[in-house]
Every structure is written in structure tokens, then in C-alpha cells.
Design a protein around this motif. Structure first.
Motif, mmCIF file in Angstrom:
data_model
loop_
_atom_site.group_PDB
_atom_site.id
_atom_site.type_symbol
_atom_site.label_atom_id
_atom_site.label_comp_id
_atom_site.label_asym_id
_atom_site.label_seq_id
_atom_site.Cartn_x
_atom_site.Cartn_y
_atom_site.Cartn_z
ATOM 1 N N PRO A 85 -3.376 7.625 9.092
ATOM 2 C CA PRO A 85 -2.569 8.824 9.348
ATOM 3 C C PRO A 85 -1.615 8.716 10.525
ATOM 4 O O PRO A 85 -0.655 9.466 10.608
ATOM 5 C CB PRO A 85 -3.628 9.906 9.599
ATOM 6 C CG PRO A 85 -4.870 9.171 9.934
ATOM 7 C CD PRO A 85 -4.802 7.871 9.201
ATOM 8 N N ARG A 86 -1.857 7.792 11.431
ATOM 9 C CA ARG A 86 -0.950 7.703 12.575
ATOM 10 C C ARG A 86 0.198 6.739 12.355
ATOM 11 O O ARG A 86 1.093 6.628 13.173
ATOM 12 C CB ARG A 86 -1.741 7.299 13.826
ATOM 13 C CG ARG A 86 -2.630 8.434 14.324
ATOM 14 C CD ARG A 86 -3.293 8.076 15.620
ATOM 15 N NE ARG A 86 -4.038 6.818 15.534
ATOM 16 C CZ ARG A 86 -4.735 6.299 16.538
ATOM 17 N NH1 ARG A 86 -4.784 6.929 17.677
ATOM 18 N NH2 ARG A 86 -5.389 5.171 16.380
ATOM 19 N N ALA A 87 0.146 6.022 11.241
ATOM 20 C CA ALA A 87 1.183 5.008 10.990
ATOM 21 C C ALA A 87 2.407 5.633 10.341
ATOM 22 O O ALA A 87 2.978 5.103 9.394
ATOM 23 C CB ALA A 87 0.620 3.897 10.119
ATOM 24 N N VAL A 88 2.837 6.753 10.870
ATOM 25 C CA VAL A 88 3.918 7.514 10.239
ATOM 26 C C VAL A 88 5.228 6.740 10.254
ATOM 27 O O VAL A 88 5.907 6.619 9.245
ATOM 28 C CB VAL A 88 4.090 8.854 10.956
ATOM 29 C CG1 VAL A 88 5.171 9.659 10.286
ATOM 30 C CG2 VAL A 88 2.786 9.617 10.937
ATOM 31 N N ALA A 126 0.837 -1.199 0.000
ATOM 32 C CA ALA A 126 0.000 0.000 0.000
ATOM 33 C C ALA A 126 0.870 1.247 0.000
ATOM 34 O O ALA A 126 0.622 2.203 -0.742
ATOM 35 C CB ALA A 126 -0.929 -0.015 1.220
ATOM 36 N N VAL A 127 1.901 1.219 0.818
ATOM 37 C CA VAL A 127 2.804 2.368 0.874
ATOM 38 C C VAL A 127 3.499 2.552 -0.466
ATOM 39 O O VAL A 127 3.569 3.664 -1.010
ATOM 40 C CB VAL A 127 3.842 2.186 1.996
ATOM 41 C CG1 VAL A 127 4.891 3.275 1.939
ATOM 42 C CG2 VAL A 127 3.147 2.181 3.345
ATOM 43 N N ARG A 162 6.959 14.563 -1.003
ATOM 44 C CA ARG A 162 5.928 14.322 0.009
ATOM 45 C C ARG A 162 6.624 14.092 1.344
ATOM 46 O O ARG A 162 7.796 13.710 1.366
ATOM 47 C CB ARG A 162 5.092 13.081 -0.324
ATOM 48 C CG ARG A 162 4.274 13.174 -1.578
ATOM 49 C CD ARG A 162 2.972 13.899 -1.371
ATOM 50 N NE ARG A 162 2.123 13.739 -2.547
ATOM 51 C CZ ARG A 162 2.351 14.323 -3.717
ATOM 52 N NH1 ARG A 162 3.402 15.099 -3.865
ATOM 53 N NH2 ARG A 162 1.541 14.126 -4.734
ATOM 54 N N THR A 163 5.864 14.258 2.412
ATOM 55 C CA THR A 163 6.413 13.897 3.720
ATOM 56 C C THR A 163 5.903 12.506 4.097
ATOM 57 O O THR A 163 4.944 11.997 3.519
ATOM 58 C CB THR A 163 5.978 14.888 4.801
ATOM 59 O OG1 THR A 163 4.569 14.762 5.001
ATOM 60 C CG2 THR A 163 6.295 16.305 4.383
ATOM 61 N N TYR A 164 6.535 11.921 5.096
ATOM 62 C CA TYR A 164 6.084 10.622 5.586
ATOM 63 C C TYR A 164 4.654 10.729 6.106
ATOM 64 O O TYR A 164 3.842 9.820 5.923
ATOM 65 C CB TYR A 164 7.043 10.121 6.669
ATOM 66 C CG TYR A 164 8.430 9.860 6.134
ATOM 67 C CD1 TYR A 164 8.726 8.674 5.477
ATOM 68 C CD2 TYR A 164 9.431 10.801 6.254
ATOM 69 C CE1 TYR A 164 9.997 8.443 4.965
ATOM 70 C CE2 TYR A 164 10.708 10.579 5.748
ATOM 71 C CZ TYR A 164 10.981 9.397 5.105
ATOM 72 O OH TYR A 164 12.232 9.170 4.595
ATOM 73 N N ALA A 165 4.333 11.846 6.723
ATOM 74 C CA ALA A 165 2.975 12.050 7.214
ATOM 75 C C ALA A 165 1.984 12.109 6.051
ATOM 76 O O ALA A 165 0.878 11.564 6.136
ATOM 77 C CB ALA A 165 2.898 13.323 8.040
#
Lengths: 179, 179
Positions: B108-111, B82-83, B96-99
Motif C-alpha cells: 500500500p505504500r508503493a504508490v 504485478a501492477v 481506480r486510483t494509484y493508491a
DNA sequence: GGTCGTCTCGCCGTTTTCGGACGCCGCCGC
DNA sequence: GCGGCGGCGTCCGAAAACGGCGAGACGACC
């Protein structure tokens, strides 16, 4: 997490500690339960679930009950709950091996993991982990001690068959094992 | 598992190792890729996928290509795929940022997990994990080394804008970073 | 009093480590 | 041979450790 309450119940195997949430029974523990359970709560005089549980356990020990009706909420991982569910399918007076249970949950090679999950069973007696023995018939282990396991098996065996020769002898067995 | 083949490709960032199955490209690795990939295979002289990949990567490094067409088979867990899929949506020269990525995959919390998955990206360059930076703009890490990441970003930045002042300066940046 | 840095801590999927309520196999005693 | 005992191999899940992070809390400087 909802608040937990508890109560002590005297039994032939010593004082049992019953733990419940608002809705269901979550634990039954022996005096020196191993491994020591994390569950704890305040003492409750009146409690719908604890009341039923205490009465039914009394009846079980008196030999007048073979199954239980109180609402259960055994908390654990998915695997553990699968194992504990399989425990519920073992009838009064019957026995299964750890390998049997592993097959029953569809994971026949997870024999040792089944043993571990058995050891974490939070609802002793009601979820009858005492009815599970090694393939060779060895008792192998019990959270309340092997003597308690032996006592329970003898208690059920004595009641499971139609007996003509007086009372069950399981009072003695408790001593036999503790060598 | 189907057999894997590989080939080495020289590039401005050193010799890249391309790994493919019969059907698709499964890996692009730097000389001292971290963490060291498990993929390995025999050297292949002629191979439909490797041929396309090598040509397109050459064009990319030459500044004549911004996207890739070869068939990809990035192997990993569902989360990782997915990532990596989200990586494919970052355009040439963008960042892009990791966030951002965590939000993009709906978690969103799986940074940090996104960062870890990024680090396991098997298809460097083609799946542009080099376009992901920290919220503060820090490069934070790269399987081929931060210098390589810096080089790739500069390479793309130089080509992404319409420039009037001669050639891109990214040849120098490689040295800048390695202090 | 901003403001930049540093530090701490919460997050979350993955990886690694750990430990065991088993069970086979071989040895020994009979 | 046969049964019993003990050691070791194996195979799981659980728990803990580990990052390519980021937001918030402080402190130390202008």
C-alpha cells in the motif's frame, strides 16, 4: 537501532577504536581509518563484548592467538556480507587475491566490487581483509594504511612457519613501507 | 530473445504500433509514446497474434468490444508485472486510483512506484492503465498524452451506461483537453 | 470557520551516475 | 627477452536522482 558503545585499545598499530552493540562487535577502526566510519557511541568501561574483543586482540598482537571468538555483527549490504564472510575462511598466515574472493562468492567477474567491499570491512583484523592482495601480489590498499597491512602480513608470516632463527622482524617493516 | 514483428493500426487516437513475438503481443504504442519504447521489429503482413489484436482493437474503438482475448506477454520486472496484472482486473468503464492499485498488489505504500510502473505499461488500452487516476480524480499522466487518456475514459463512460440520448460526445473531448 | 489550493515531505521501485583496495597490455629500460 | 611500470578498459555494486502519488500542514479567500 540499538545503542552503540566504544572503547579505545592500544596496539602496535596505534590506538584501535572498538565499537559494539549490546550483543556483538560491529566495528574495529584504525586511528585514521579510510573511509571514515559512521559508527560512534559512548565510552564504555565494562562491556561483555568489548572485554572479550580487547583481550583477544591483545593476545593476537602478542602472537599468542590466531583466531577470534567474540560475536560479530558486520553491518552492510548482502553483497558486502558475502564478501566479509568469505574473508573469514582465509586462515591465519594465508593470502588470497581479489579474484580468488570473487570466485569464492560465486561472482567471478565482480573483482572490483570485491575490492570495494573489502575496503568497507568494518571489522579489520578480525575479518582479515589484510590477507587479500592483488593478483600480482601487490598490497594495493588498506583502510589502516599500507604500512599496517604490511605489518599484519609480516606478523602472521613470522608466526605461521616454524622458525628457528629468533624473533620475527616485522617491527622493521613498518618503516620500510612508508617511503 | 525471439524475433519481434510489428504493424501499424490506424485508430481514432492516431496510428498505433503493435509489436508481437511469435507467440504473443508485447507492445501497443502511441505515435509519440512516452517514454519511447525500445521494442522494434520488421513489418509483418500476416501474423496470428497481430491479426487478432488488430481486429479486436478495431472493435474496441468502434464501441463493439469491452475486453480482449489475444495472448499477452508484457515484459518487465516482477513488480511491474504485478501492477500490470492488477490493471487487468479493472473492468471496462471503471476507474481506480494509484493508491487502490498499491493496495491491490499488497504494497500500500508503493504508490509512486505504482505510478512509475503504470507509466511503463507496454500494452496500452489492452492493459487499461488509462483507468487509473489520482485520488483527487486528476488524470495526472498518460503515455499517449492526457488527451488520449481523456478520450478513452469518455469513450468507455459513454458506452458503460445505458444511454438514451443519442451518440457519445467524446469526439469533442479530445479538443477540450489540449488547452 | 469552513474549504479549497498550494506546498512539502515521506514513500518506493527503477534508472542513472559514480567511483574504485583490478588487471590486461604495451612501452620502456636493461 | 624480460621485468617493471603506467595508462586505460571494463565491470561491478552503491548511492543518488527520479517520477503518471498522496496525506497533512498552512494560508488565503469567501
Amino acid at each position: 537501532m540499538t545503542r552503540l558503545v566504544q572503547r579505545s585499545l592500544s596496539s602496535p598499530l596505534g590506538p584501535l577504536r572498538l565499537v559494539a552493540s549490546d550483543l556483538a562487535l560491529v566495528g574495529i577502526y584504525f586511528p585514521d581509518h579510510h573511509p571514515t566510519p559512521a559508527h560512534a557511541g559512548e565510552e564504555a568501561a565494562r562491556h561483555p563484548v568489548l572485554d572479550v574483543a580487547a583481550r583477544e586482540l591483545d593476545e593476537y598482537f602478542a602472537g599468542r592467538r590466531r583466531g577470534f571468538t567474540m560475536v560479530l555483527d558486520p553491518r552492510g549490504t548482502a553483497f558486502q556480507r558475502a564478501v566479509w564472510q568469505a574473508l573469514a575462511d582465509i586462515g591465519f598466515g594465508e593470502q588470497r587475491t581479489y579474484a580468488d574472493l570473487a570466485r569464492a562468492i560465486g561472482n567471478p567477474r565482480a573483482v572490483r566490487a570485491v575490492g570495494a567491499a573489502n575496503g568497507r570491512n568494518p571489522l579489520s583484523i578480525v575479518l582479515p581483509c589484510h590477507r587479500v592482495v592483488g593478483t600480482g601480489g601487490a598490497l594495493t590498499g588498506y583502510a589502516g594504511g599500507l604500512a599496517a597491512k604490511q605489518w599484519l602480513l609480516a606478523h602472521e608470516a613470522a608466526l605461521a612457519v616454524i622458525r628457528s632463527d629468533g624473533d620475527a622482524p616485522h617491527g622493521d617493516l613498518l618503516r620500510q613501507v612508508s617511503t
